[in-house]
Structures are given as C-alpha cells and as structure tokens.
Design a protein around this motif. Structure first.
Motif, PDB file in Angstrom:
ATOM      1  N   ALA A 189       0.851  -1.196   0.000  1.00 42.13           N
ATOM      2  CA  ALA A 189       0.000   0.000   0.000  1.00 42.13           C
ATOM      3  C   ALA A 189       0.880   1.237   0.000  1.00 42.13           C
ATOM      4  CB  ALA A 189      -0.933   0.013   1.197  1.00 42.13           C
ATOM      5  N   LEU A 190       0.558   2.177  -0.878  1.00 39.08           N
ATOM      6  CA  LEU A 190       1.333   3.406  -1.024  1.00 39.08           C
ATOM      7  C   LEU A 190       0.410   4.613  -0.909  1.00 39.08           C
ATOM      8  CD1 LEU A 190       3.918   5.008  -1.808  1.00 39.08           C
ATOM      9  CD2 LEU A 190       3.269   4.657  -4.199  1.00 39.08           C
ATOM     10  N   ARG A 191       0.707   5.507   0.012  1.00 41.27           N
ATOM     11  CA  ARG A 191      -0.035   6.752   0.120  1.00 41.27           C
ATOM     12  C   ARG A 191       0.576   7.780  -0.834  1.00 41.27           C
ATOM     13  NH1 ARG A 191      -3.067   8.894   4.316  1.00 41.27           N
ATOM     14  NH2 ARG A 191      -3.654   6.713   4.590  1.00 41.27           N
ATOM     15  N   VAL A 192      -0.227   8.252  -1.782  1.00 41.29           N
ATOM     16  CA  VAL A 192       0.214   9.276  -2.739  1.00 41.29           C
ATOM     17  C   VAL A 192      -0.271  10.621  -2.235  1.00 41.29           C
ATOM     18  CG1 VAL A 192       0.105  10.092  -5.112  1.00 41.29           C
ATOM     19  CG2 VAL A 192       0.124   7.630  -4.647  1.00 41.29           C
ATOM     20  N   ARG A 193       0.638  11.533  -2.068  1.00 42.74           N
ATOM     21  CA  ARG A 193       0.294  12.865  -1.559  1.00 42.74           C
ATOM     22  C   ARG A 193       0.622  13.913  -2.608  1.00 42.74           C
ATOM     23  NH1 ARG A 193       2.271  10.023   2.954  1.00 42.74           N
ATOM     24  NH2 ARG A 193       0.842  10.068   4.760  1.00 42.74           N
ATOM     25  N   LYS A 194      -0.377  14.709  -2.928  1.00 41.35           N
ATOM     26  CA  LYS A 194      -0.220  15.840  -3.856  1.00 41.35           C
ATOM     27  C   LYS A 194      -0.761  17.093  -3.162  1.00 41.35           C
ATOM     28  CE  LYS A 194       0.290  15.463  -8.017  1.00 41.35           C
ATOM     29  NZ  LYS A 194       1.399  15.656  -8.963  1.00 41.35           N
ATOM     30  N   SER A 195      -0.444  18.240  -3.730  1.00 40.94           N
ATOM     31  CA  SER A 195      -0.881  19.492  -3.111  1.00 40.94           C
ATOM     32  C   SER A 195      -2.397  19.606  -3.059  1.00 40.94           C
ATOM     33  CB  SER A 195      -0.291  20.683  -3.873  1.00 40.94           C
ATOM     34  OG  SER A 195      -0.731  20.678  -5.227  1.00 40.94           O
ATOM     35  N   PHE A 196      -3.095  18.937  -3.970  1.00 39.78           N
ATOM     36  CA  PHE A 196      -4.548  19.056  -4.042  1.00 39.78           C
ATOM     37  C   PHE A 196      -5.284  17.904  -3.367  1.00 39.78           C
ATOM     38  CE2 PHE A 196      -2.950  17.074  -7.935  1.00 39.78           C
ATOM     39  CZ  PHE A 196      -3.656  15.880  -7.955  1.00 39.78           C
ATOM     40  N   GLY A 197      -4.554  16.916  -2.845  1.00 43.69           N
ATOM     41  CA  GLY A 197      -5.221  15.796  -2.197  1.00 43.69           C
ATOM     42  C   GLY A 197      -4.307  14.598  -2.057  1.00 43.69           C
ATOM     43  N   GLU A 198      -4.835  13.533  -1.487  1.00 39.34           N
ATOM     44  CA  GLU A 198      -4.061  12.309  -1.327  1.00 39.34           C
ATOM     45  C   GLU A 198      -4.970  11.107  -1.467  1.00 39.34           C
ATOM     46  OE1 GLU A 198      -3.603  11.439   3.357  1.00 39.34           O
ATOM     47  OE2 GLU A 198      -2.551  13.256   2.674  1.00 39.34           O
ATOM     48  N   TRP A 199      -4.368   9.969  -1.829  1.00 36.38           N
ATOM     49  CA  TRP A 199      -5.090   8.731  -1.987  1.00 36.38           C
ATOM     50  C   TRP A 199      -4.124   7.572  -1.768  1.00 36.38           C
ATOM     51  CZ3 TRP A 199      -3.852  12.182  -5.759  1.00 36.38           C
ATOM     52  CH2 TRP A 199      -3.032  11.759  -6.820  1.00 36.38           C
ATOM     53  N   THR A 200      -4.660   6.376  -1.658  1.00 36.63           N
ATOM     54  CA  THR A 200      -3.845   5.183  -1.418  1.00 36.63           C
ATOM     55  C   THR A 200      -3.965   4.248  -2.602  1.00 36.63           C
ATOM     56  OG1 THR A 200      -4.053   5.332   0.982  1.00 36.63           O
ATOM     57  CG2 THR A 200      -3.530   3.168   0.070  1.00 36.63           C
ATOM     58  N   VAL A 201      -2.814   3.769  -3.073  1.00 37.85           N
ATOM     59  CA  VAL A 201      -2.771   2.777  -4.144  1.00 37.85           C
ATOM     60  C   VAL A 201      -2.380   1.444  -3.522  1.00 37.85           C
ATOM     61  CG1 VAL A 201      -1.673   2.081  -6.300  1.00 37.85           C
ATOM     62  CG2 VAL A 201      -2.187   4.499  -5.879  1.00 37.85           C
ATOM     63  N   VAL A 202      -3.201   0.430  -3.760  1.00 35.49           N
ATOM     64  CA  VAL A 202      -2.999  -0.885  -3.171  1.00 35.49           C
ATOM     65  C   VAL A 202      -2.768  -1.901  -4.284  1.00 35.49           C
ATOM     66  CG1 VAL A 202      -4.006  -2.707  -1.732  1.00 35.49           C
ATOM     67  CG2 VAL A 202      -4.465  -0.296  -1.216  1.00 35.49           C
ATOM     68  N   GLY A 203      -1.666  -2.645  -4.165  1.00 38.72           N
ATOM     69  CA  GLY A 203      -1.386  -3.731  -5.096  1.00 38.72           C
ATOM     70  C   GLY A 203      -1.506  -5.065  -4.381  1.00 38.72           C
ATOM     71  N   ILE A 204      -2.407  -5.927  -4.853  1.00 37.47           N
ATOM     72  CA  ILE A 204      -2.601  -7.257  -4.277  1.00 37.47           C
ATOM     73  C   ILE A 204      -2.260  -8.265  -5.366  1.00 37.47           C
ATOM     74  CG2 ILE A 204      -4.244  -8.857  -3.231  1.00 37.47           C
ATOM     75  CD1 ILE A 204      -5.795  -6.404  -2.243  1.00 37.47           C
ATOM     76  N   PHE A 205      -1.207  -9.054  -5.124  1.00 33.91           N
ATOM     77  CA  PHE A 205      -0.648  -9.935  -6.148  1.00 33.91           C
ATOM     78  C   PHE A 205      -1.038 -11.378  -5.878  1.00 33.91           C
ATOM     79  CE2 PHE A 205       1.986  -6.208  -5.707  1.00 33.91           C
ATOM     80  CZ  PHE A 205       2.254  -5.834  -7.012  1.00 33.91           C
ATOM     81  N   ASN A 206      -1.319 -12.109  -6.941  1.00 33.84           N
ATOM     82  CA  ASN A 206      -1.580 -13.545  -6.847  1.00 33.84           C
ATOM     83  C   ASN A 206      -0.442 -14.285  -7.546  1.00 33.84           C
ATOM     84  OD1 ASN A 206      -2.475 -16.157  -6.776  1.00 33.84           O
ATOM     85  ND2 ASN A 206      -4.316 -15.812  -8.004  1.00 33.84           N
ATOM     86  N   PRO A 207       0.502 -14.844  -6.802  1.00 32.09           N
ATOM     87  CA  PRO A 207       1.630 -15.541  -7.435  1.00 32.09           C
ATOM     88  C   PRO A 207       1.244 -16.871  -8.080  1.00 32.09           C
ATOM     89  CG  PRO A 207       2.172 -14.838  -5.191  1.00 32.09           C
ATOM     90  CD  PRO A 207       0.691 -14.720  -5.353  1.00 32.09           C
ATOM     91  N   SER A 208       0.142 -17.492  -7.628  1.00 32.74           N
ATOM     92  CA  SER A 208      -0.234 -18.805  -8.149  1.00 32.74           C
ATOM     93  C   SER A 208      -0.552 -18.720  -9.628  1.00 32.74           C
ATOM     94  CB  SER A 208      -1.444 -19.353  -7.397  1.00 32.74           C
ATOM     95  OG  SER A 208      -1.914 -20.538  -8.012  1.00 32.74           O
ATOM     96  N   GLU A 209      -0.025 -19.651 -10.382  1.00 29.04           N
ATOM     97  CA  GLU A 209      -0.284 -19.678 -11.826  1.00 29.04           C
ATOM     98  C   GLU A 209      -1.497 -20.530 -12.173  1.00 29.04           C
ATOM     99  OE1 GLU A 209       3.598 -19.687 -14.247  1.00 29.04           O
ATOM    100  OE2 GLU A 209       4.206 -20.516 -12.302  1.00 29.04           O
ATOM    101  N   THR A 210      -2.156 -21.110 -11.168  1.00 32.83           N
ATOM    102  CA  THR A 210      -3.275 -22.016 -11.442  1.00 32.83           C
ATOM    103  C   THR A 210      -4.545 -21.683 -10.679  1.00 32.83           C
ATOM    104  OG1 THR A 210      -2.476 -23.540  -9.723  1.00 32.83           O
ATOM    105  CG2 THR A 210      -1.723 -23.927 -11.988  1.00 32.83           C
ATOM    106  N   GLU A 211      -4.441 -20.948  -9.565  1.00 33.67           N
ATOM    107  CA  GLU A 211      -5.609 -20.751  -8.714  1.00 33.67           C
ATOM    108  C   GLU A 211      -5.951 -19.278  -8.551  1.00 33.67           C
ATOM    109  OE1 GLU A 211      -4.946 -22.641  -4.999  1.00 33.67           O
ATOM    110  OE2 GLU A 211      -4.651 -24.641  -5.860  1.00 33.67           O
ATOM    111  N   THR A 212      -7.256 -18.988  -8.582  1.00 34.28           N
ATOM    112  CA  THR A 212      -7.726 -17.643  -8.267  1.00 34.28           C
ATOM    113  C   THR A 212      -7.596 -17.414  -6.765  1.00 34.28           C
ATOM    114  OG1 THR A 212      -9.252 -17.607 -10.122  1.00 34.28           O
ATOM    115  CG2 THR A 212      -9.740 -16.115  -8.297  1.00 34.28           C
TER     116      THR A 212
END
Length: 802
Positions: free
Chosen positions: A625-648
């Motif tokens: 999770a990364l908090r992005v901060r700009k002069s006009f506001g902020e938000w969070t970018v979340v990356g959720i990775f699935n390493p499995s090549e066969t299963e959801t």
C-alpha cells in the motif's frame, strides 16, 4: 572520522563541553541483584548505568521495566575473547553532553583499563533528548607492545552464557537481514524458545503486534566493521542478543592503535513499521545519505548477457529516445560484455568505436549513458596482472588469491576457469591510484553518468587480510567507494552498489536489494518476481524501509517479454510500487504493443516506496500500500498480487491494515481492469485471477465529484495530475493534466448522483477544446485529455450539464 586513530582526544573534547561525574560503583552494582540502580544517564524513555565492579551495564525503561541487563562488551582475538567483565579490568565512568546529526543528549563514557596491558576498552552509551533511541559504541585500544589479531568486536553481548539478556516481552517474530542483494533476510518465528540462534546482518526488527510498540536494533555505522546480530529466544521474556562488528580474519591492531565497533542502535517506536523506518532514517542522517537520484532507464543484461554489441545498445537507445524518453526514461546502461577483460575496461571488438564514442552517441539522443564495472576483479591477460601482481590480494602464506563466484579454489569450476581472476587490493597505494584513474576515465573522460558496481562479495570482500593489515573489510570497501566518488567530477554521477550498502551510505546512490537471477523461460522469470523468499516482492517488502532513507532501492529490472500479459502487469506494478530505480531489461524495439504499453504505464518511478501489508505475517509478501500525496489531495494505491499460476486468490484486507480509517468509506478503482470497484467500508475484498495483480486506487468518499483514477500511470494521478479543485460556488470540478506532446489519456471521475443510461447526452461524446467528456457508468465520467499542442491541458466538468 578515522576509527583507527586515537579516540581519546575526541572524548576529552566532549568532556570539556559537559560535566565529568565520577560515580561510585555501589549504585550500579545493584543492576544484577534484581533492583534498578540510580541512573547514570537517562532521557524520557531510557535510563542506563554501568556496574564498575562487574564490568557490565544495564538499561531500563523509565516505567521501570528492564530492557538490557548484564551486558558486557568483548573483543574476539585469535587467542580468545577479552571482555570488560573480566577481573583484570578497572573501570572509570564519566557523563558528558554530546551533539551529532541525530540530535543532542547525554552520554555515558566508560574507560576500561586492562591490568594485563593488552587491550583497553571504551564504551559509549548515548541517550538523545526527546528520542526513544539508545546508541551504543565500543572502542578497543592495543596497549601492548605487539600487534593483536582481532576478528570482531561485540559492543553488546547480552547472552545467557555471559549472564545477560534483552527483554522484549511477547515477541513473536523477527525480521532479519542478509549481507547484500542476494539475501534480503527472512521473517522468522520467535514465539517459543528455539535451540538454533538467528543470525542477521546489519539489523533486526522485533515484532509483538501491529498495534503495539515495535523494536528495531541495528548498526547505523558500518565504516569500520560489518555488523551482524545474533538473537536467541531463551524463555518467555528473555532474549539473548549479541551485536558483532566483524573486522577480518587477519585484521591486525598494532600497538597504540584503536578500532571501533561502529554505533549500534536500539529504537523503540509506536509500531513495528515506524521502528524500522526510524532506524533507517537514523543511518541515513548519520552519513548524509544520497537519496535524490532515481534511475529510469534500460539495461542490456537480461537478454544479451555477455553477448552485447555496440549496435544493440544504439538500437535500443534510439528506440528509447523516440518512444520512452517523453515518459521519463533517461538512462541507457551498458552491462557486462563490452570490456576486453575484467581489469581492462576498454571496449572490445564488438564495440569498434570505443566507449567514449558510445557515451557521446547516447547523449546526443538526449539520454544519459551508464556502464557496469567490476572494479576489483583482475583477469590474467591484463597488463595490471602481468606487471603488478603486488597489487593483488594474497593468501596468508603469501600466494596470490584467486577470486570467483565458485565455492573454493579447489572446486572443478575454479580449476577449469579460463582466464583465471584475482582480486585488486586497494590498500596498496598504487592499486588505489589505478582505481581512481579508472573512474576518472569512465566518468570524466568517457562521460558515463551512471556506474553499476558488481562482483564485490567474492573479490575485495573475500580477503583474509590486505596489503595494509590494519584495514578491515568494511574499511577497504568504503575506501573503494571514497576513491570512486572523489574521482568522479561533480556530484551528479549515479553510483549503484551491488554490495553491502550499509558500509557505503553517503557515497552510493542506489542499492540492489534482491537476488537477480532472471535466467530461463517464463516460469523462471515469474519466480524471480514472486515465488521465492529472495524474489523481488519479498525483497521489496523486507527492505522497503531503507528506500529514500539510506539509498534508493533497486528491486529488479522490468522484464516483460517472456511473461503473459497479466504477469507483465504484475511484475511492472511491483517494481513501480517500490518507488526505486525503474530499469527495463527487454529488447525495446521488439516489445509487442501490449507489453510496451505496460512499460509506458510505470514510467517514471514515483520515488516513494509502498509499505508491505502485514509485513511480519509471511516470507512471501503479496500486498503493498502506497499513500500518494499531492498538493490538491491524497489517496492510497494498493497492489494485491496472486503468485499462483493455477488458482484464483480471494483476499480481504481490513482498511486499518492499509493505514486507512476503518470508520470512513472509500471509492475503489481497479487500474488494470479499468473498472469501478465500488464503495469500501471496513475492509477491501478482491478476487485476483491466477498470476495477476489487482491494483486499486482508494479515495476517501466525499459528497462532490472527485477524480478517482487515470489510465496514464499505475499510481493514477501522481505524475499526470497537476491540480484538481472543486468550486462549490460554481459547481465545477476543474483540473490540469500533464502529458507528452502528441499523447492522450483518460481521467476518471466519480459522480455522486447516479445517471442511468439513456440514449443521448451524457452518454455520447461531448467534445471540448483539448478534451472530451463521456459517462461510462452510472457514477463514472471519463475525461479524455489530449496534448495536441501543449504538454498541459486544462479541463472542467459541471454536474448540472449532464
């Protein structure tokens, strides 16, 4: 400061600025008797006292809880250990005021005099005003008439065997670290006593809950020694801990000389993430870390290997200049394969115009040339080997020492190597001058603006001893970087280290932090990013806190050509979320349009590192999770990775674990799916297909129209949004978007009032000068911004016009 020089004058200077307070030993003697003595030095968090009868010290929390007890300091010599707890030592104590780059406070200084006239010790215990940190350093002086071989110092020896301990009740996990890039450490279980101690390099993190105090312990100063830590769970509360400053097997402390352990830090913070970040921040501040140069570029290694040619470099550079330079790519790094031999760094026959010509050609394209160097490896055919064998490392018996990545000189691998290679010993003055001349040539005469340093572990750092036997491994390695940095004219040249970065803080710019073994087909490439505890994702998690505090992290190249599209999106997203160097490792002109577009969407690096979610829960990390901060506001970018090549993979994360307010509602947008993910309250749930990433931007929901994403960059507004503002009086959302001339991208806006589809406006295109509006869902408006004549486009949207 030269740690081999006499440190007494320095301490005397400190004492002159404060009040020397000789203290009776009786008060400190109660440390080991189970009661707290009168503190000899204290701040708002810690208090410390040295027991001059027993030669040990203790530290406790101001609330009364014991933190360290029965601690001694030791020197490990070739004849056995010497310790301040031996009866041969007489101790005198002073307290002084001090000030350094971290702040000011009070310091306990203990002089331990050896009745056997061999080794004297000096102990510093420093407590900073208004800081929850404790700093310990030991010095050792040879007061004999003969050289003494010292392999290591232990500024903190608190073990059951020596009668000491550290207390951090209910600790359940330990984060360790490895020596350099190939070993990022591990998340180890620590809840129960274990017969096997844990050994870490540089630092550790001690965990007992995400909402409880965190503890980071580690060396903030490794200029004289390679810091290691050994921890062992003894019982429910007591932990054996040894901080060992490793010098060299053949390090020689001559009569009258002093060697220091380097400063070892204990940092207590409100949570485990802050503890780790505070530790790295202290290391960076102590050495004026260089943390402002991030490389966005291309490197040849992972598809050419050593079979690189001048034409291949130019072909990629020309493509990069035309297609990727407008998006922030700046560096073209020539990797191994250009040189005649290791130790003869002129261009070989595959580089007929020479290395200066190539650097100039790259620069004419508006790019910066970079180059790979293994400065301490010397091959037999080189002039240096033929004429100056006295400049090379040697065995204890005087034979030349061969170097290589093989397990030993007696292995078949080593025996069959041709040509044979040897290690440059830069403690020889002439070898040091040769190294300085090499970097003067590479950076100043040829004009390379980035230099990648490699092959150091099995060359310079493999020495038993050096030409100057009073130099430790850490001293030699830092000296090499000092030579390089001094030889390079101006501060702009970026030096990347594939070695022990904690030794070169303040001299290096970026640091490789993972095992770069991207060799093979798709499965191997995917493993390199996600499937091993040494892969890029776990390395980025376990070393995230160093980024922009001690150096710039380099978690791997972005190699997309052998991956599926979903895997390519995941790999590129991962490297982008590290905030560090972002270097393409593909043959650029041959990337298909889809993978090239993925690469475009991660350029340039934002520069800030995402935190790993639930860092201490696993050794295979899959959420950031990364908090992005700009002069006009902020938000969070979340990356959720699935390493499995066969299963959801289904994953539900409490918003609190993403450093979001669980009492608020957030709007989530999926970047790669280009879809509104809905309102999120309390938790975030995703379903990630096999071998993929779910990349979401989360904005706190407001009762006005708001930007929730763009499709230009994976951080969804960090680079390409210059401003966004809501005018409540005029009922208008207005913004300024940035983009390369001739390009276009989409800005996604959430509209609070639902707009069911109907034939006609607003579900048809509404063209404005420089942009187009179109509703694409009941609550989602898309703004297509174009940069036909400018790199800035102003746009606005009025909900009442829909």
């Amino acid at each position: 400061m030269n740690l081999r020089s006499n440190r007494r004058d320095f301490i005397k200077g400190l004492a002159c600025s404060g009040v020397a307070l000789p203290l009776a030993a009786s008060a400190a003697a109660r440390v080991l008797a189970g009661t707290q003595p009168a503190p000899q030095v204290e701040n708002d968090v810690f208090a410390a006292a040295f027991d001059s009868q027993r030669g040990r010290f203790a530290v406790w929390r101001r609330g009364g809880e014991t933190f360290l007890s029965g601690v001694t300091l030791r020197a490990n010599t070739d004849k056995g250990p010497r310790a301040t707890s031996e009866p041969a030592y007489h101790h005198t104590i002073q307290t002084v005021r001090f000030q350094d780059r971290l702040g000011q406070g009070r310091q306990l200084v203990v002089h331990s005099t050896d009745a056997e006239r061999q080794l004297d010790f000096e102990l510093h215990i420093a407590l900073y005003d208004n800081q929850s940190t404790l700093m310990i350093e030991a010095m050792c002086r040879n007061v004999s008439a003969q050289p003494v071989i010292i392999e290591s110092l232990e500024p903190v020896c608190a073990t059951r065997q020596t009668g000491g301990a550290m207390y951090w009740p209910e600790a359940t996990k330990i984060l360790t670290n490895g020596p350099m890039y190939y070993d990022p450490g591990a998340i180890a279980d620590f809840a129960l006593p274990d017969a096997k101690p844990l050994r870490s390099w540089w630092n550790i993190g001690v965990f007992r809950g995400y909402h409880r105090e965190g503890l980071a312990c580690g060396y903030v100063d490794n200029q004289a020694a390679l810091g290691q830590i050994v921890v062992h769970r003894e019982d429910q509360d007591a932990i054996s801990l040894t901080a060992e400053s490793v010098l060299a097997k053949g390090f020689e402390l001559r009569p009258g000389q002093v060697i220091g352990s380097g400063r070892f830090m204990f940092c207590v913070a409100p949570d485990p993430y802050t503890a780790l970040e505070s530790y790295a921040d202290a290391m960076g501040k102590m050495h004026a870390a260089r943390v402002n140069s991030v490389v966005n570029g291309w490197c040849s290694w992972f598809y050419t290997y050593e079979h690189l040619t001048e034409d291949e470099v130019i072909r990629n550079a020309e493509f990069a200049a035309r297609v990727l330079r407008p998006l922030g790519l700046r560096y073209i790094q020539v990797d191994e394969g250009f040189q005649r031999w290791h130790g003869d760094w002129e261009g070989n026959d595959k580089f007929p115009h020479g290395m200066k010509w190539l650097a100039d050609r790259i620069r004419t394209l508006g790019l910066k040339p970079g180059i790979w160097i293994a400065p301490y490896v010397i091959s037999e055919p080189t002039e240096l080997f033929q004429k100056h064998p006295d400049w090379l490392l040697r065995h204890p018996d005087g034979r030349l020492k061969r170097v290589g990545p093989w397990p030993s000189e007696d292995s078949d691998w080593a025996k069959n190597e041709n040509p044979k290679r040897y290690g440059l010993d830069i403690t020889h003055p002439a070898a040091a001058a040769w190294l300085a001349d090499l970097f003067d040539t590479v950076a100043n005469k040829w004009g390379y603006e980035m230099v990648k340093i490699d092959f150091v572990d099995w060359s310079l750092l493999s020495a038993h001893h050096y030409h100057d036997p009073t130099v430790t491994r850490a001293m030699a390695y830092r000296k090499g970087f000092e030579i390089m940095r001094q030889a390079v004219v101006g501060p702009e040249c970026h030096i990347q280290d594939c070695g022990p970065g904690p030794v070169t803080v303040g001299l290096l710019d970026s640091m490789r932090i993972e095992l770069d073994q991207n060799y093979g087909f798709r499965r191997n490439t995917w493993k390199q990013y996600f499937l091993s505890s040494t892969s890029s994702a776990p390395a980025a998690a376990k070393r995230y806190y160093f980024h922009k505090r001690t150096w710039i992290n380099d978690a791997d190249h972005v190699c997309l050509s052998s991956l599926s599209l979903s895997q390519a999106q995941a790999a590129a997203t991962l490297i982008a979320l590290t905030g560090g160097n972002l270097i393409s490792g593909d043959r650029l002109p041959d990337l298909d349009p889809s993978r090239l577009e993925i690469l475009r969407k991660v350029l340039p690096s934002w520069g800030e590192a995402a935190r790993p979610v639930n860092l201490f829960d696993t050794d295979l990390h899959t959420a950031f999770a990364l908090r992005v901060r700009k002069s006009f506001g902020e938000w969070t970018v979340v990356g959720i990775f699935n390493p499995s090549e066969t299963e959801t993979m289904g994953r539900t994360l409490p918003l609190e674990s993403l450093w979001l307010d669980p009492g608020k509602t957030y709007l989530a947008y999926d970047f790669w799916k280009e879809a509104f993910h809905g309102e999120q309250s309390g938790e975030l749930s995703v379903m990630a297909p096999p071998a993929s990433v779910s990349l979401l931007a989360l904005h706190e929901k407001r009762d006005i129209p708001q930007v929730i994403s763009t499709d230009r960059h994976v951080l969804q507004g960090a680079h390409e949004l210059d401003s966004v503002a809501w005018d409540s009086g005029g009922g208008t959302l207005a913004g300024v978007s940035l983009g390369p001339l001739g390009s276009a991208h989409n800005v996604t806006i959430y509209v609070p009032d639902a707009h069911p589809w109907r034939q006609g406006k607003p579900f048809i295109f509404q063209d404005r000068p420089g942009y187009t509006l179109k509703m694409i869902d009941e609550h989602v408006l898309r703004v297509r911004v174009r940069f036909d004549h400018n790199t800035r486009t102003e746009w606005e949207f009025r909900p009442d016009e829909l």
